[in-house]
Design a protein around this motif. Structure first.
Motif, PDB file in Angstrom:
ATOM      1  N   LEU A 107       0.824  -1.204   0.000  1.00 39.72           N
ATOM      2  CA  LEU A 107       0.000   0.000   0.000  1.00 39.72           C
ATOM      3  C   LEU A 107       0.859   1.255   0.000  1.00 39.72           C
ATOM      4  N   LEU A 110       2.086   1.894  -3.396  1.00 45.10           N
ATOM      5  CA  LEU A 110       0.967   2.386  -4.173  1.00 45.10           C
ATOM      6  C   LEU A 110       0.729   3.864  -3.880  1.00 45.10           C
ATOM      7  N   LEU A 123      -2.103   9.872 -14.117  1.00 46.96           N
ATOM      8  CA  LEU A 123      -2.858   8.622 -14.235  1.00 46.96           C
ATOM      9  C   LEU A 123      -2.955   8.337 -15.720  1.00 46.96           C
ATOM     10  N   ILE A 125      -2.083   6.147 -17.862  1.00 45.41           N
ATOM     11  CA  ILE A 125      -2.246   4.849 -18.503  1.00 45.41           C
ATOM     12  C   ILE A 125      -1.000   4.421 -19.272  1.00 45.41           C
ATOM     13  N   ALA A 131      -0.354   2.841 -12.922  1.00 47.86           N
ATOM     14  CA  ALA A 131      -1.149   2.045 -13.835  1.00 47.86           C
ATOM     15  C   ALA A 131      -0.352   0.893 -14.438  1.00 47.86           C
ATOM     16  N   LEU A 147      -3.114  -2.479 -17.687  1.00 49.39           N
ATOM     17  CA  LEU A 147      -3.087  -1.530 -16.592  1.00 49.39           C
ATOM     18  C   LEU A 147      -2.582  -2.210 -15.341  1.00 49.39           C
ATOM     19  N   LEU A 148      -3.145  -3.324 -15.057  1.00 51.26           N
ATOM     20  CA  LEU A 148      -2.949  -3.991 -13.779  1.00 51.26           C
ATOM     21  C   LEU A 148      -2.993  -5.492 -13.967  1.00 51.26           C
TER      22      LEU A 148
ATOM     23  N   ALA B  56      -8.439   3.018 -15.397  1.00 48.01           N
ATOM     24  CA  ALA B  56      -7.203   2.912 -14.613  1.00 48.01           C
ATOM     25  C   ALA B  56      -7.493   3.250 -13.156  1.00 48.01           C
ATOM     26  N   PHE B  57      -8.228   4.313 -12.982  1.00 45.64           N
ATOM     27  CA  PHE B  57      -8.575   4.759 -11.638  1.00 45.64           C
ATOM     28  C   PHE B  57      -9.355   3.682 -10.887  1.00 45.64           C
ATOM     29  N   ARG B  59      -9.384   0.428 -11.405  1.00 43.18           N
ATOM     30  CA  ARG B  59      -8.586  -0.747 -11.075  1.00 43.18           C
ATOM     31  C   ARG B  59      -7.600  -0.473  -9.952  1.00 43.18           C
ATOM     32  N   VAL B  60      -7.029   0.702  -9.942  1.00 44.91           N
ATOM     33  CA  VAL B  60      -6.119   1.026  -8.848  1.00 44.91           C
ATOM     34  C   VAL B  60      -6.890   1.007  -7.533  1.00 44.91           C
ATOM     35  N   ARG B  63      -7.515  -2.448  -6.293  1.00 40.40           N
ATOM     36  CA  ARG B  63      -6.356  -3.108  -5.699  1.00 40.40           C
ATOM     37  C   ARG B  63      -6.237  -2.793  -4.223  1.00 40.40           C
ATOM     38  N   VAL B  64      -6.743  -1.655  -3.841  1.00 35.63           N
ATOM     39  CA  VAL B  64      -6.666  -1.246  -2.452  1.00 35.63           C
ATOM     40  C   VAL B  64      -7.864  -1.758  -1.672  1.00 35.63           C
TER      41      VAL B  64
END
Lengths: 150, 150
Positions: A107, A110, A123, A125, A131, A147-148, B56-57, B59-60, B63-64
């Motif tokens: 975290l 991140l 952000l 991409i 991303a 992206l992930l 993207a936003f 998915r980020v 993840r959290v």
DNA sequence: ACCATACTTCAACAATGGTTCAGGTCCGCT
DNA sequence: AGCGGACCTGAACCATTGTTGAAGTATGGT
């Protein structure tokens, strides 16, 4: 003055009250193999006192977002034969603290990335570190492919 | 040389490929109101490029461990009229970084408590700080009433 | 114009983590 | 012995976050 004193076993209601976890959840945990009970002649559950610790362990793990399946695996490391002692619990708790440390570091990375991204307003991409956490970028033409990962 | 060049809109497949998120998930996000699209005369989706950032936003955030419902609320802070600019994104990202910071601190407290508990070998339910995170202990007789509030 | 490929919707299913309810049984106190 | 409250099971249901499949339509390149 009946047998209820014997070993101070807990009914599901007792366990629910002491742990703050609803009986329905406790039955569910038992079905999932996270806790166990013996049955009375009338088919009612009786939990040994150390189940209280198991339930505490489960709930703490859940707060961190660890799925029950994984909690089950860790609990399986406790001895089956005897009542887990202080050292047994310390061992599984430590395993678990490491997991927590990993999550915290993850975290933090991140967040650090996100802070950078706020700096650049991106952000984006295609270039943003957030991303593209896997650094799997830059070797297949323009533009990110993912992206992930998860 | 058709209209496909126009504003460089993305089909759902394009968006899936560029974002690494399956089309099925993208359609789901649209149903949930997290992203939007216009439709062609043939009823196919066309996404504007800034949708890539939105995804993207999303998915980020996932993840959290932020639920989509909450992500939706945050995305709702973006302007509807115009394409969100750098500053708009910085604003929502900041909101979100604070959330991350809270989560990190929470986990750190949890870990610190756990470290203590490993020291004492406890997870003792009745006294352990971990098991009683709300400090709602000590004013109603012996024994804890709750392990965990959430 | 044709055809492959990508797209559409809707419904069903999946996993996780439970809750609620119906219908019936047990426990322990008086 | 009786009674109320606690317990039992099984099935159905809930939210979340999607995936899969069937049946049909659109798009774009040759």
């Amino acid at each position: 003055m009946t047998v209820s004193w014997q070993a101070r076993e807990l009914t599901v209601g007792d366990l629910a009250e002491r742990s703050g976890v609803p009986s329905s959840a406790l039955r569910f945990y038992e079905r999932q193999g996270l806790i166990r009970s013996r049955r009375t002649s009338g088919n009612q559950r009786r939990f040994s006192r150390d189940t209280l610790r198991r339930v505490a362990f489960i709930r703490v793990a859940q707060r961190v977002g660890i799925p029950l399946s994984r909690v089950k695996d860790v609990l399986a490391l406790l001895p089956e034969e005897r009542t887990p002692n202080r050292e047994d619990w310390a061992r599984v708790s430590a395993w678990w603290r490491d997991d927590l440390t990993d999550r915290i570091e993850h975290l933090q990375r991140l967040r650090d990335n996100l802070t950078e991204c706020i700096g650049c307003g991106c952000l984006s991409i295609d270039r943003c570190a957030l991303a593209n956490p896997c650094d799997s970028l830059g070797d297949e033409g323009p533009g990110a492919r993912r992206l992930l990962s998860p």
